[in-house]
Design a protein around this motif. Structure first.
Motif, mmCIF file in Angstrom:
data_model
loop_
_atom_site.group_PDB
_atom_site.id
_atom_site.type_symbol
_atom_site.label_atom_id
_atom_site.label_comp_id
_atom_site.label_asym_id
_atom_site.label_seq_id
_atom_site.Cartn_x
_atom_site.Cartn_y
_atom_site.Cartn_z
ATOM 1 N N HIS A 157 -8.603 -66.768 -45.715
ATOM 2 C CA HIS A 157 -7.696 -66.225 -44.694
ATOM 3 C C HIS A 157 -6.318 -66.904 -44.752
ATOM 4 O O HIS A 157 -5.289 -66.249 -44.537
ATOM 5 C CB HIS A 157 -8.319 -66.407 -43.307
ATOM 6 N N SER A 158 -6.354 -68.218 -45.057
ATOM 7 C CA SER A 158 -5.060 -68.920 -45.143
ATOM 8 C C SER A 158 -4.190 -68.330 -46.251
ATOM 9 O O SER A 158 -2.964 -68.243 -46.117
ATOM 10 C CB SER A 158 -5.288 -70.416 -45.384
ATOM 11 N N MET A 159 -4.850 -67.891 -47.342
ATOM 12 C CA MET A 159 -4.087 -67.283 -48.438
ATOM 13 C C MET A 159 -3.653 -65.866 -48.087
ATOM 14 O O MET A 159 -2.543 -65.432 -48.414
ATOM 15 C CB MET A 159 -4.931 -67.278 -49.722
ATOM 16 N N SER A 160 -4.511 -65.139 -47.398
ATOM 17 C CA SER A 160 -4.148 -63.758 -47.038
ATOM 18 C C SER A 160 -2.960 -63.751 -46.076
ATOM 19 O O SER A 160 -2.122 -62.840 -46.116
ATOM 20 C CB SER A 160 -5.345 -63.036 -46.414
ATOM 21 N N MET A 161 -2.885 -64.774 -45.215
ATOM 22 C CA MET A 161 -1.768 -64.846 -44.266
ATOM 23 C C MET A 161 -0.422 -65.017 -45.003
ATOM 24 O O MET A 161 0.611 -64.517 -44.543
ATOM 25 C CB MET A 161 -1.968 -66.013 -43.294
ATOM 26 N N ILE A 162 -0.460 -65.738 -46.129
ATOM 27 C CA ILE A 162 0.764 -65.908 -46.928
ATOM 28 C C ILE A 162 1.287 -64.547 -47.369
ATOM 29 O O ILE A 162 2.480 -64.224 -47.205
ATOM 30 C CB ILE A 162 0.495 -66.777 -48.173
ATOM 31 N N HIS A 163 0.411 -63.723 -47.908
ATOM 32 C CA HIS A 163 0.831 -62.403 -48.391
ATOM 33 C C HIS A 163 1.232 -61.483 -47.240
ATOM 34 O O HIS A 163 2.124 -60.647 -47.381
ATOM 35 C CB HIS A 163 -0.293 -61.776 -49.210
ATOM 36 N N GLN A 164 0.570 -61.669 -46.082
ATOM 37 C CA GLN A 164 0.966 -60.881 -44.908
ATOM 38 C C GLN A 164 2.402 -61.227 -44.494
ATOM 39 O O GLN A 164 3.212 -60.347 -44.196
ATOM 40 C CB GLN A 164 0.005 -61.161 -43.749
ATOM 41 N N LYS A 165 2.729 -62.515 -44.504
ATOM 42 C CA LYS A 165 4.084 -62.954 -44.144
ATOM 43 C C LYS A 165 5.113 -62.368 -45.116
ATOM 44 O O LYS A 165 6.225 -62.013 -44.713
ATOM 45 C CB LYS A 165 4.171 -64.477 -44.159
ATOM 46 N N LEU A 166 4.740 -62.324 -46.394
ATOM 47 C CA LEU A 166 5.699 -61.866 -47.400
ATOM 48 C C LEU A 166 6.042 -60.387 -47.236
ATOM 49 O O LEU A 166 7.205 -59.996 -47.304
ATOM 50 C CB LEU A 166 5.156 -62.131 -48.804
ATOM 51 N N TYR A 167 5.029 -59.533 -47.035
ATOM 52 C CA TYR A 167 5.361 -58.108 -46.959
ATOM 53 C C TYR A 167 5.961 -57.730 -45.609
ATOM 54 O O TYR A 167 6.519 -56.649 -45.437
ATOM 55 C CB TYR A 167 4.160 -57.221 -47.322
ATOM 56 N N GLN A 168 5.874 -58.623 -44.612
ATOM 57 C CA GLN A 168 6.493 -58.355 -43.315
ATOM 58 C C GLN A 168 7.964 -58.795 -43.277
ATOM 59 O O GLN A 168 8.666 -58.499 -42.310
ATOM 60 C CB GLN A 168 5.713 -59.075 -42.201
ATOM 61 N N ARG A 169 8.416 -59.535 -44.300
ATOM 62 C CA ARG A 169 9.789 -60.067 -44.321
ATOM 63 C C ARG A 169 10.645 -59.342 -45.363
ATOM 64 O O ARG A 169 10.130 -58.678 -46.253
ATOM 65 C CB ARG A 169 9.756 -61.565 -44.663
ATOM 66 N N ASN A 170 11.955 -59.484 -45.213
ATOM 67 C CA ASN A 170 12.881 -58.930 -46.210
ATOM 68 C C ASN A 170 12.881 -59.750 -47.491
ATOM 69 O O ASN A 170 13.079 -59.235 -48.582
ATOM 70 C CB ASN A 170 14.306 -58.863 -45.630
ATOM 71 N N ASN A 171 12.685 -61.066 -47.355
ATOM 72 C CA ASN A 171 12.662 -61.959 -48.514
ATOM 73 C C ASN A 171 11.248 -62.001 -49.067
ATOM 74 O O ASN A 171 10.333 -62.527 -48.423
ATOM 75 C CB ASN A 171 13.136 -63.360 -48.102
ATOM 76 N N LEU A 172 11.057 -61.449 -50.264
ATOM 77 C CA LEU A 172 9.715 -61.314 -50.824
ATOM 78 C C LEU A 172 9.276 -62.530 -51.631
ATOM 79 O O LEU A 172 8.190 -62.510 -52.217
ATOM 80 C CB LEU A 172 9.664 -60.077 -51.715
ATOM 81 N N SER A 173 10.087 -63.560 -51.699
ATOM 82 C CA SER A 173 9.716 -64.728 -52.496
ATOM 83 C C SER A 173 9.597 -65.995 -51.660
ATOM 84 O O SER A 173 9.186 -67.031 -52.173
ATOM 85 C CB SER A 173 10.763 -64.954 -53.611
ATOM 86 N N LYS A 174 9.964 -65.933 -50.375
ATOM 87 C CA LYS A 174 9.969 -67.114 -49.532
ATOM 88 C C LYS A 174 9.085 -66.897 -48.304
ATOM 89 O O LYS A 174 9.012 -65.790 -47.758
ATOM 90 C CB LYS A 174 11.393 -67.442 -49.057
ATOM 91 N N VAL A 175 8.426 -67.981 -47.846
ATOM 92 C CA VAL A 175 7.578 -67.951 -46.652
ATOM 93 C C VAL A 175 8.141 -68.926 -45.634
ATOM 94 O O VAL A 175 8.440 -70.078 -45.981
ATOM 95 C CB VAL A 175 6.121 -68.336 -46.989
ATOM 96 N N GLU A 176 8.307 -68.468 -44.384
ATOM 97 C CA GLU A 176 8.789 -69.367 -43.327
ATOM 98 C C GLU A 176 7.580 -70.130 -42.795
ATOM 99 O O GLU A 176 6.663 -69.557 -42.193
ATOM 100 C CB GLU A 176 9.468 -68.549 -42.220
ATOM 101 N N MET A 177 7.565 -71.469 -43.021
ATOM 102 C CA MET A 177 6.352 -72.269 -42.844
ATOM 103 C C MET A 177 6.032 -72.599 -41.389
ATOM 104 O O MET A 177 4.861 -72.769 -41.042
ATOM 105 C CB MET A 177 6.470 -73.557 -43.658
ATOM 106 N N LYS A 178 7.022 -72.717 -40.534
ATOM 107 C CA LYS A 178 6.710 -73.078 -39.145
ATOM 108 C C LYS A 178 5.849 -71.999 -38.491
ATOM 109 O O LYS A 178 4.794 -72.288 -37.889
ATOM 110 C CB LYS A 178 8.010 -73.279 -38.359
ATOM 111 N N ASP A 179 6.293 -70.758 -38.575
ATOM 112 C CA ASP A 179 5.534 -69.649 -37.991
ATOM 113 C C ASP A 179 4.169 -69.510 -38.666
ATOM 114 O O ASP A 179 3.161 -69.241 -38.008
ATOM 115 C CB ASP A 179 6.344 -68.361 -38.152
ATOM 116 N N TYR A 180 4.126 -69.746 -39.975
ATOM 117 C CA TYR A 180 2.866 -69.656 -40.715
ATOM 118 C C TYR A 180 1.878 -70.721 -40.232
ATOM 119 O O TYR A 180 0.701 -70.432 -39.995
ATOM 120 C CB TYR A 180 3.147 -69.809 -42.208
#
Length: 654
Positions: free
Chosen positions: A500-523
């Protein structure tokens, strides 16, 4: 009578003491450095500094100091008397040759070249300077190139002169010699002025003045630069600024006896006053220019002084006086004068004087000489200029009004034709620019569409990966529901959380405009809440993510998510036994571009050795592997609960 004698006596005493003081300042044979080089180490002296050096010269025993003093004497005498300067230079050349001192022999040749140049012996100056090149040090080459540039400037070869000025600039920058750089800027300013590029000339002139003032010595070249800046200001019709620089230059020239610079400045002041219709002041300035040129015995200065006076008389309408002055200028120039620029100006002014005196045949002849010389300096279209003058001469001679009108009509037609041609060319250029713009615009729109398509595909990929991982997580949950062994259930839960921790990373990516970066605080907030919920401990455990919003690359986000998941899982299992309440703190920060720090802390019971056997140890192994993958190391602390700090550097590989 007695009062006058007293005054003369007091003045004499003051002069003697001033001379003695200046002597002590410049030459003191008891000092470790007995000679403070003029205009380099000190400017604490008056107009008598050359006399001081001459008196001291026979007393100096050390060759290097003697050569330095003698060379300065020769060089600075050339600002007052060229023949004496040359005599001193020949003396220096003779001594250095006897002593077999090649370096100082080359330095004296540079001085000799400067003097020969001002004596109108351009070929000799060039030969001597070329010979000196192989003898002197690199730090002497900027000055040598400056003098070579003057030779070509005097020959009217402005482009070649600019090449030497640029070489002096390059050497000055390489040697970090501010004075050499300032001198190169000064030469370029003067050359731009001669080419009528006054804005550029002013730019380089002001740069030169700033560098000279930074060095802090008011020498001959600084004085000349002030004059050049004044010339550019005058050409730009900024008379007040020009006058300010001329006055400053005169003050320095009169203080040290720089006759050549004074003649130059008074020549320009003649032009300035004539432009302002101050003809009496212009005449006085012209007389001063001639006076200093005669004192220096320099035909180049004398020729230009008469030229400036002739220009002023032209503006005043005194054409006969102007003709006389300009003929003096041309006569002094001689056949082998060399400087086609100033000689062309003399012929141009003479042509205008003859035209003003209604002597059109003489005017035509003078203008023909002007065009010939201009073509050598600027490669101007001499034939067209001569044709125009010929037309004017014929019209004045025959008083043929019809002919003049026909000529004007032809000029008008030529202008109209030229305007039409320019308009057509401008239309073609604008059309090409328009079509080029349209082409670029179409390409930009196509690229934007392609980018949107690729962005959509990437989001779709991340969405599908997230869904697939959620399916795996759900399968693990279904499987665990069929198992009765508590340890196996716990292992299945841990695996489910990792997925689930890995799936959340991909969820964050497709919900954002930046497809290569993850905002870690919210994650971290979402991941922590999920883990707490999975253990049913969300009410008794307080969790805080204390950090600024921080975006990281996906290759870094996944291992960090797995590490935090393992740490949270271990904390839920072991840190707060017997349903004890507790707090967890998570922080991620970066001190610079690639260095990061992940800090995890709880206020539970801390690390207990005898508890190590309760788990499988897989979580700890996984954390260690992930930290190793990030290229980092772990620090543990067991005060007031468990504290883990992971330091690592991360740089995305291509």
């Amino acid at each position: 009578m007695v009062k006058n004698l007293k005054k003369q006596l007091i003045c004499t005493i003051i002069t003697i003491f001033s001379t003695l003081f200046s002597y002590a300042q410049i030459i003191d044979l008891n000092r470790e450095n007995p000679y403070k080089k003029v205009f380099v180490d000190t400017d604490n002296f008056g107009a008598s500094y050359l006399d001081i050096l001459e008196v001291a010269l026979p007393k100096i025993k050390t060759d290097s100091i003697k050569f330095s003093v003698l060379n300065d004497l020769a060089y600075y005498w050339h600002t007052r008397n060229l023949n004496k300067a040359l005599s001193l230079t020949i003396q220096g050349l003779k001594i250095t040759k006897q002593k077999k001192d090649t370096l100082w022999h080359g330095k004296f040749q540079i001085t000799q070249g400067a003097i020969l140049l001002r004596m109108e012996k351009l070929d000799s100056a060039f030969f001597v300077l070329q010979e000196a090149k192989s003898k002197v040090r690199k730090q002497d080459l900027p000055k040598l190139n400056t003098e070579l540039g003057y030779v070509f400037e005097r020959r009217g070869l402005i482009g070649k002169a600019a090449d030497y000025a640029l070489e002096s600039l390059r050497l000055g920058e390489e040697l970090q010699d501010k004075r050499a750089i300032a001198m190169a800027y000064s030469d370029l300013s003067n050359l731009f002025w001669k080419q009528s590029k006054f804005d550029k000339g002013l730019e380089y002139g002001l740069k030169s003045v700033a560098l000279f003032e930074e060095v802090g010595i008011n020498d001959l070249d600084y004085d000349f630069t002030l004059y050049v800046v004044g010339n550019n200001y005058l050409a730009l019709k900024k008379e007040e600024e020009a006058l300010k620089y001329y006055k400053h230059a005169i003050a320095i020239g009169e203080r040290y006896g720089f006759y050549n610079n004074l003649s130059d400045i008074y020549i320009s002041l003649t032009d300035l006053n004539a432009y302002l219709n101050e003809f009496e002041q212009a005449a006085l300035a012209g007389e001063n220019a001639i006076k200093y040129a005669n004192l220096l015995d320099n035909n180049f200065m004398l020729m230009r002084a008469w030229l400036s006076l002739g220009n002023a008389q032209n503006l005043e309408g005194k054409y006969l006086s102007a003709i006389e002055s300009l003929q003096n200028s041309i006569r002094i120039a001689t056949v082998d004068f060399g400087d086609n620029y100033y000689l062309s100006q003399a012929y141009n002014s003479l042509g205008r004087a003859h035209a003003g005196n209604h002597d059109y045949q003489e005017a035509y002849a003078a203008f023909a000489q002007y065009d010939l010389l201009q073509s050598k300096v600027f490669t101007a279209e001499a034939d067209e200029r001569i044709s125009q003058l010929q037309t004017k001469f014929e019209v004045a001679q025959k008083e043929n009004t019809i002919k003049l009108q026909e000529t004007e009509i032809k000029k008008q037609k030529l202008r109209e034709t030229l305007i039409f041609v320019i308009s057509v060319m401008l239309f073609i250029v604008l059309s090409l620019i328009y079509f080029a713009y349209q082409n670029i615009r179409k390409k930009r729109i196509l690229l934007q569409q392609q980018n949107k398509e690729k962005e959509f595909l990437l989001k779709e990929i991340h969405h599908r990966v997230k869904n697939n991982l959620e399916i795996v997580s759900s399968l693990l949950a279904l499987q665990s529901a069929q198992i009765t062994d508590e340890k196996m259930v716990s292992l299945m839960l841990h695996s489910q959380n990792r997925v689930h921790s890995m799936s959340m990373i991909h969820q964050k990516l497709y919900q954002r405009n930046n497809l290569s970066k993850v905002e870690m605080k919210d994650y971290f907030v979402n991941l922590s809440q999920y883990v707490l919920d999975s253990f049913g401990n969300d009410n008794r455990i307080s969790l805080k993510v204390d950090m600024e919003p921080l975006e990281v690359d996906i290759d870094m986000a996944i291992p960090l998510g797995l590490i935090v998941n393992e740490l949270l899982t271990n904390t839920m299992k072991y840190a707060f036994p017997n349903n004890k309440k507790g707090e967890i703190l998570i922080n991620l920060s970066n001190s610079n571009k690639n260095d990061y720090s992940l800090n995890f802390k709880d206020n539970g019971i801390g690390f207990v050795d005898n508890k190590a056997s309760e788990g499988t140890g897989f979580g700890t192994q996984l954390i260690n592997l992930l930290v190793s993958q990030l290229g980092g190391f772990i620090k543990k602390n067991n005060e007031n609960g468990a504290s883990i700090s992971i330091q690592f550097s991360f740089e995305k590989t291509a």
